[in-house]
Design a protein around this motif. Sequence first.
Motif: not given
Length: 305
Positions: A191-199, A157-166
């Motif tokens: 719940e912890e996994v959900v929050m990790r994905f969102i963050r 997710i972190e890699t995708a957001r940095s490459i794809l932007g918004e």
Amino acid sequence: MKRLLDCSASDFRKMDGKQLKRAIQASEGRVIVAEVIGEFAPLYPAVTNAELAAAFGADLLLLNWFDVFRPAVNGVDVNEPDHIVERLKQLTGRPVGVNLEPVDPNAKQLEELASLPKGRRATAESLQQAKRLGVDFICLTGNPKTGVTNDEIVKAIETARSILGEDTLIIAGKMHAAGVAGETGGGIVTEEVVMRFIRAGADVVLMPAPGTVPGVTLDKTEKLVRVAHEHGALVMLTIGTSQEGADEHTIRQIALAGKMAGADLHHIGDAGYHGIAVPENIMAYSIAIRGKRHTYIRMARSPLR
């Protein structure tokens, strides 16, 4: 901004990831995502599985087993393979996304795992290629026997957001264990996994629909959906357990359970037949969550509109 229920092909062509997310949110749990495999021979050779899924009411089309470095959809002929996603969008009038899989080399195996080509793995290189292909959304998840873990999904997710932007909608999560011990049944998502994905930057958290995975109940799912919504994410509840090939009564039960749990998007998998859900089940799911009016309009709306 229109709700997705009212959008035509011309509306989809103008949307970026943020706008697509708002259009989905405005539809109040009435969006169908159909997964299809373009690499396989289509159910009926005269049309692609993607066209068939769209014709039976799918709003968004998700390509599974799609190699971004060797893009191919059986039934679509293009001079340049890199134009295949754009051609599929023209034929169907729908947003098109791809699955990429965050494989964990250190996953504790529940079963013997498969080896994936680099074009199906969620790496910086494959994400950049997916962006070049013009996909509307990315789904970071795992097929059976792939060794995809929640830890690797967070990194992807972190890699995708940095490459794809918004510009591109990011969906992330697991539909089933994906061959990993310790991430099975009710323990696939917490719940912890959900929050990790969102963050990490996910727009949409993916989790199994109630009744599709042992121990995934309506009560548990509703609580996790509420957590995601409270922190600004949408939720896609999935059928990734071959129940897309079940009878229509079962499909309606899953659909209504997903609606009660608070799903923003309802996903139906590709294993009803070889590479597509039973088409009537796509329509049955759609009618269950939004009635015949919106289902028939989506089925009939021309991609030229």
